[in-house]
Design an enzyme around this catalytic site. Structure first.
Site, PDB file in Angstrom:
ATOM      1  N   ASN A  94      44.457  31.400  42.783  1.00  0.00           N
ATOM      2  CA  ASN A  94      44.489  30.240  41.904  1.00  0.00           C
ATOM      3  C   ASN A  94      45.858  30.144  41.244  1.00  0.00           C
ATOM      4  OD1 ASN A  94      41.734  29.432  42.271  1.00  0.00           O
ATOM      5  ND2 ASN A  94      41.113  31.183  41.028  1.00  0.00           N
ATOM      6  N   HIS A 107      47.558  37.319  41.720  1.00  0.00           N
ATOM      7  CA  HIS A 107      46.486  38.083  42.353  1.00  0.00           C
ATOM      8  C   HIS A 107      45.787  37.238  43.413  1.00  0.00           C
ATOM      9  CE1 HIS A 107      44.761  35.932  38.924  1.00  0.00           C
ATOM     10  NE2 HIS A 107      43.640  35.848  39.620  1.00  0.00           N
TER      11      HIS A 107
HETATM   12  P1  AMP Z   1      41.649  33.776  38.205  1.00  0.00           P
HETATM   13  O1  AMP Z   1      40.678  32.810  37.582  1.00  0.00           O
HETATM   14  O2  AMP Z   1      41.980  33.494  39.625  1.00  0.00           O
HETATM   15  O3  AMP Z   1      42.872  33.949  37.334  1.00  0.00           O
HETATM   16  O4  AMP Z   1      40.874  35.162  38.289  1.00  0.00           O
HETATM   17  C1  AMP Z   1      40.828  36.109  37.294  1.00  0.00           C
HETATM   18  C2  AMP Z   1      39.744  37.087  37.666  1.00  0.00           C
HETATM   19  O5  AMP Z   1      39.932  38.275  36.923  1.00  0.00           O
HETATM   20  C3  AMP Z   1      38.314  36.600  37.359  1.00  0.00           C
HETATM   21  O6  AMP Z   1      37.547  36.594  38.562  1.00  0.00           O
HETATM   22  C4  AMP Z   1      37.782  37.659  36.363  1.00  0.00           C
HETATM   23  O7  AMP Z   1      36.433  37.967  36.562  1.00  0.00           O
HETATM   24  C5  AMP Z   1      38.694  38.852  36.652  1.00  0.00           C
HETATM   25  N1  AMP Z   1      38.882  39.785  35.548  1.00  0.00           N
HETATM   26  C6  AMP Z   1      39.217  39.506  34.269  1.00  0.00           C
HETATM   27  N2  AMP Z   1      39.333  40.634  33.554  1.00  0.00           N
HETATM   28  C7  AMP Z   1      39.080  41.666  34.410  1.00  0.00           C
HETATM   29  C8  AMP Z   1      39.045  43.091  34.274  1.00  0.00           C
HETATM   30  N3  AMP Z   1      39.294  43.680  33.110  1.00  0.00           N
HETATM   31  N4  AMP Z   1      38.748  43.825  35.374  1.00  0.00           N
HETATM   32  C9  AMP Z   1      38.486  43.225  36.543  1.00  0.00           C
HETATM   33  N5  AMP Z   1      38.512  41.898  36.737  1.00  0.00           N
HETATM   34  C10 AMP Z   1      38.791  41.124  35.685  1.00  0.00           C
END
Ligand code: AMP
Length: 127
Positions: A94, A107
């Site tokens: 994203n 990511h």
């Molecule tokens: P995005 O919306 O593409 O920026 O994705 C961010 C992702 O990070 C989401 O799917 C969240 O569930 C994940 N996320 C946020 N904090 C953590 C964390 N501490 N450990 C693992 N995943 C996380």
């Protein structure tokens, strides 16, 4: 946050530094992969660069070709190691607000382990 400015205190930077725990799946000097805290499917892994890139745009514009290739080659290997090749999987990244990017450290999501349905929830045009 000012758009395009990397925040060293974002949550993934803290995970990379070991300040916040994560269920690690793979790690080397350039890449870290760990389970998403809110999995959307049986397998939901986040693959992050250790380099400080805000998003896909930033990564592709600033990283050397070798680093870009190495990152995507590693995603393929992780998916294979998770046994996702046979039935398939989806990778998602994203960039920005229309895509609902919520963590501003580049990511890629690897999602699989069940039929994933439409590309975008509610959209059946890719079925
Ligand atoms: P995005 O919306 O593409 O920026 O994705 C961010 C992702 O990070 C989401 O799917 C969240 O569930 C994940 N996320 C946020 N904090 C953590 C964390 N501490 N450990 C693992 N995943 C996380």
């Amino acid at each position: 946050m000012e758009e395009g400015v990397y925040d060293k205190n974002n949550i993934f930077a803290k995970i990379i530094r070991g300040e916040i725990p994560a269920k690690k799946v793979y790690e080397d000097e350039k890449v870290l992969a760990f389970n998403d805290i809110q999995p959307a499917a049986p397998v939901h892994i986040l693959v992050v660069t250790k380099g400080e890139y805000v998003s896909f745009n930033d990564f592709v514009q600033k990283a050397k070709a070798e680093e870009v290739k190495g990152f995507f080659a590693r995603i393929q290997k992780i998916a294979e190691e998770q046994g996702l090749d046979k039935n398939g999987y989806r990778i998602i990244t994203n960039h920005g607000s229309d895509a609902s990017q919520s963590v501003f450290h580049f990511h890629v999501h690897i999602i699989g382990g069940r039929p994933l349905g439409a590309l975008i929830p509610g959209d059946t045009s890719h079925r």
